[in-house]
Design a protein around this motif. Structure first.
Motif, PDB file in Angstrom:
ATOM      1  N   MET A 165       3.960 135.914   2.824  1.00 56.73           N
ATOM      2  CA  MET A 165       2.563 135.104   3.738  1.00 56.73           C
ATOM      3  C   MET A 165       3.296 133.719   3.737  1.00 56.73           C
ATOM      4  O   MET A 165       3.325 132.714   2.945  1.00 56.73           O
ATOM      5  N   PRO A 166       2.478 132.886   5.093  1.00 49.97           N
ATOM      6  CA  PRO A 166       3.493 131.940   5.297  1.00 49.97           C
ATOM      7  C   PRO A 166       1.940 130.546   5.013  1.00 49.97           C
ATOM      8  O   PRO A 166       1.116 131.354   4.462  1.00 49.97           O
ATOM      9  N   THR A 167       2.765 129.471   3.237  1.00 47.82           N
ATOM     10  CA  THR A 167       1.813 129.069   3.456  1.00 47.82           C
ATOM     11  C   THR A 167       1.650 127.266   3.912  1.00 47.82           C
ATOM     12  O   THR A 167       2.536 126.866   5.087  1.00 47.82           O
ATOM     13  N   ASP A 168       0.632 126.416   4.034  1.00 42.17           N
ATOM     14  CA  ASP A 168       0.799 124.915   4.913  1.00 42.17           C
ATOM     15  C   ASP A 168       2.602 124.719   4.254  1.00 42.17           C
ATOM     16  O   ASP A 168       3.177 123.956   5.167  1.00 42.17           O
ATOM     17  N   ASP A 169       2.833 125.066   3.466  1.00 41.16           N
ATOM     18  CA  ASP A 169       4.373 123.981   2.733  1.00 41.16           C
ATOM     19  C   ASP A 169       5.436 124.733   2.415  1.00 41.16           C
ATOM     20  O   ASP A 169       6.326 124.745   2.202  1.00 41.16           O
ATOM     21  N   GLY A 170       5.307 126.453   2.864  1.00 36.70           N
ATOM     22  CA  GLY A 170       6.757 127.552   2.513  1.00 36.70           C
ATOM     23  C   GLY A 170       5.860 128.755   3.146  1.00 36.70           C
ATOM     24  O   GLY A 170       5.359 129.140   4.059  1.00 36.70           O
TER      25      GLY A 170
END
Length: 96
Positions: free
Chosen positions: A37-42
């Motif tokens: 799962m992509p997150t805002d910073d990784g």
């Protein structure tokens, strides 16, 4: 001069890095990534591993680890989120 952001890696590469990192950090045998799962910073990746091999293998003890990686694949953190028997039914999956 502004620092350049690293190029994000594709999800498949991130999953491979997370599996490698869990193997190195825990010494356990990974079965593979179960989610990326992509997150805002990784990235956040879940990796399933065999915690305890038993005979028969249907009684193996498995675990799910959450791995947090930067955009470039650098390991930031990991922790075990769940332990369960191989034959345990996922109550949220609707399996019978």
């Amino acid at each position: 001069m502004a620092q350049e952001q690293p190029s994000p890696l594709p999800a498949q590469d991130i999953a491979e890095l997370a599996v490698r990192d869990i193997t190195q950090m825990t010494g356990r045998n990974p079965l593979g990534a179960t989610s990326v799962m992509p997150t805002d910073d990784g990235w956040t990746v879940e990796v399933e591993v065999v915690e305890d091999r038993r005979i028969p293998s249907s009684t193996d003890l498995l675990a799910l680890y959450e791995v947090v990686l930067e955009l470039d694949g650098e390991l930031l953190a990991y922790h075990r989120t769940r332990r369960y028997g191989r034959c345990a039914c996922d109550s949220t999956g609707g399996q019978s």
